[in-house]
Scaffold this active site. Sequence first.
Site, PDB file in Angstrom:
ATOM      1  N   CYS A  87      -5.871   8.479 -20.367  1.00 49.77           N
ATOM      2  CA  CYS A  87      -4.973   8.493 -21.529  1.00 49.77           C
ATOM      3  C   CYS A  87      -5.723   8.258 -22.834  1.00 49.77           C
ATOM      4  CB  CYS A  87      -3.865   7.453 -21.354  1.00 49.77           C
ATOM      5  SG  CYS A  87      -2.712   7.877 -20.036  1.00 49.77           S
ATOM      6  N   CYS A 136      -0.483   3.672 -22.228  1.00 51.98           N
ATOM      7  CA  CYS A 136      -1.452   3.405 -21.165  1.00 51.98           C
ATOM      8  C   CYS A 136      -2.863   3.306 -21.749  1.00 51.98           C
ATOM      9  CB  CYS A 136      -1.390   4.531 -20.135  1.00 51.98           C
ATOM     10  SG  CYS A 136      -2.568   4.316 -18.789  1.00 51.98           S
ATOM     11  N   HIS A 157      -5.262   7.767 -13.757  1.00 54.79           N
ATOM     12  CA  HIS A 157      -4.090   7.261 -14.488  1.00 54.79           C
ATOM     13  C   HIS A 157      -3.081   6.588 -13.543  1.00 54.79           C
ATOM     14  CE1 HIS A 157      -0.596   6.825 -16.975  1.00 54.79           C
ATOM     15  NE2 HIS A 157       0.077   7.400 -15.993  1.00 54.79           N
ATOM     16  N   ASP A 165       0.873  -1.178   0.000  1.00 58.92           N
ATOM     17  CA  ASP A 165       0.000   0.000   0.000  1.00 58.92           C
ATOM     18  C   ASP A 165       0.902   1.217   0.000  1.00 58.92           C
ATOM     19  OD1 ASP A 165       0.673  -0.249   3.036  1.00 58.92           O
ATOM     20  OD2 ASP A 165      -0.221   1.736   2.817  1.00 58.92           O
ATOM     21  N   CYS A 205      -5.663   3.558 -19.873  1.00 57.81           N
ATOM     22  CA  CYS A 205      -6.619   4.056 -18.871  1.00 57.81           C
ATOM     23  C   CYS A 205      -7.558   5.090 -19.496  1.00 57.81           C
ATOM     24  CB  CYS A 205      -5.883   4.639 -17.667  1.00 57.81           C
ATOM     25  SG  CYS A 205      -5.414   6.369 -17.831  1.00 57.81           S
TER      26      CYS A 205
HETATM   27 ZN   LIG Z   1      -3.215   6.441 -18.313  1.00 57.32          ZN
END
Ligand SMILES: [Zn+2]
Length: 386
Positions: A322, A317, A348, A279, A319
């Site tokens: 992006c 990426c 992101h 974490d 995500c």
């Molecule tokens: Zn991203």
Amino acid sequence: MSAEFAFEVTARDGRARCGRLQLAHGVVQTPAFMPVGTRGAIKGLTMAQLNDLGAEIMLANAYHLHVRPGDEAIARAGGLHAFTGWKKPILTDSGGFQVFSLAGRRTVSDDGVVFQSHLDGRSLALSAESVTDIQMRLGSDVAMVFDECTAWPVTRDEAAAAMQRTLRWARRARERFGVIARGEAPEIPRATPGQAQFGIVQGSTFQDLRDESVGGTVAVGFEAYAIGGLSVGEPPELMYEVAGQTAAQLPEMAPRYLMGAGMPNDLVEAVARGIDLFDCVLPTRNARNGQLFTQDGPISIKNARYADDQGPPDPECGCPTCRTHSRAYLRHLFMSGEMAGSTLNTVHNLHFYLDTMRRIRKAIEFGILADFTRAFLDRYSRGARH
Ligand SMILES: [Zn+2]
């Protein structure tokens, strides 16, 4: 032992392993990164967004939730899952680290810690037993024992005293946990009857103290074991060495959790040394400060060079940030203080951390972790120097 807890190692590569961690609210594939929702929320994200990112577990903090809104209020709401709307597993940190790092004046004795709330200065007391009760009321899937966390550097005597006290508290926390789990403390509501409890190994960077702490904590017997007191300012190489040597002595069939680490390269280095759970506030906190993690190292989106950069934050990426937005737009949001900027950056960064863990798990399954680690670290450190 919790009846709903199980851990199965599904693949090995060197000292690294993939596992299936069964908790009361679902399965976590390990090695796993746990996004930090200290106060029961990931800053800037909704639970739906966290779920869409594929997170399988969230971390919350018992100390913060005890101070506000109070664990009894959360128990009345039906526990943390009902209160927050997060349906998957939750691990609650005990607050030991916060009490020793962020609280005002404090008095530590074997009874526990008396200290001033970081919010309003009122006097609070926490003990091995009360922190166990608080986490039962919260109803997390995993409760961490209350520990005394030392700063770094620390003298050997101070580290030894904190380690021994943590061990005495571990025995009392486990005793109390058993009393509640057996239904012998009906005054404590249990939102998650299948809660598991993890012990914490201390001892700073003194390996003989770590060894003693492992022996004593394992003798108490917990569902799993965490390595605490690292990632507190010591050099990374020293953290890897201590985490690796400590992990090697922990039981093979229990998950190992390195608390508070770390940078993307820390995850890769520690997995190779046998760590299963992580974490860290870095991906979320740094997102709000405009730092985006990529395979080529972090980039600072506020940099003027991105003002007309119409490319995605990270070309590799997948995500939502992006796929939809440019560096120029994210820079504009950051410079104007728009809330959406923090949200998009957080999406992101968490995607990057969770995806890195997915790639690590695949590399272990294919038996190519050493190659993956070398390539990842080489590329990340080359980019980070820019
Ligand atoms: Zn991203």
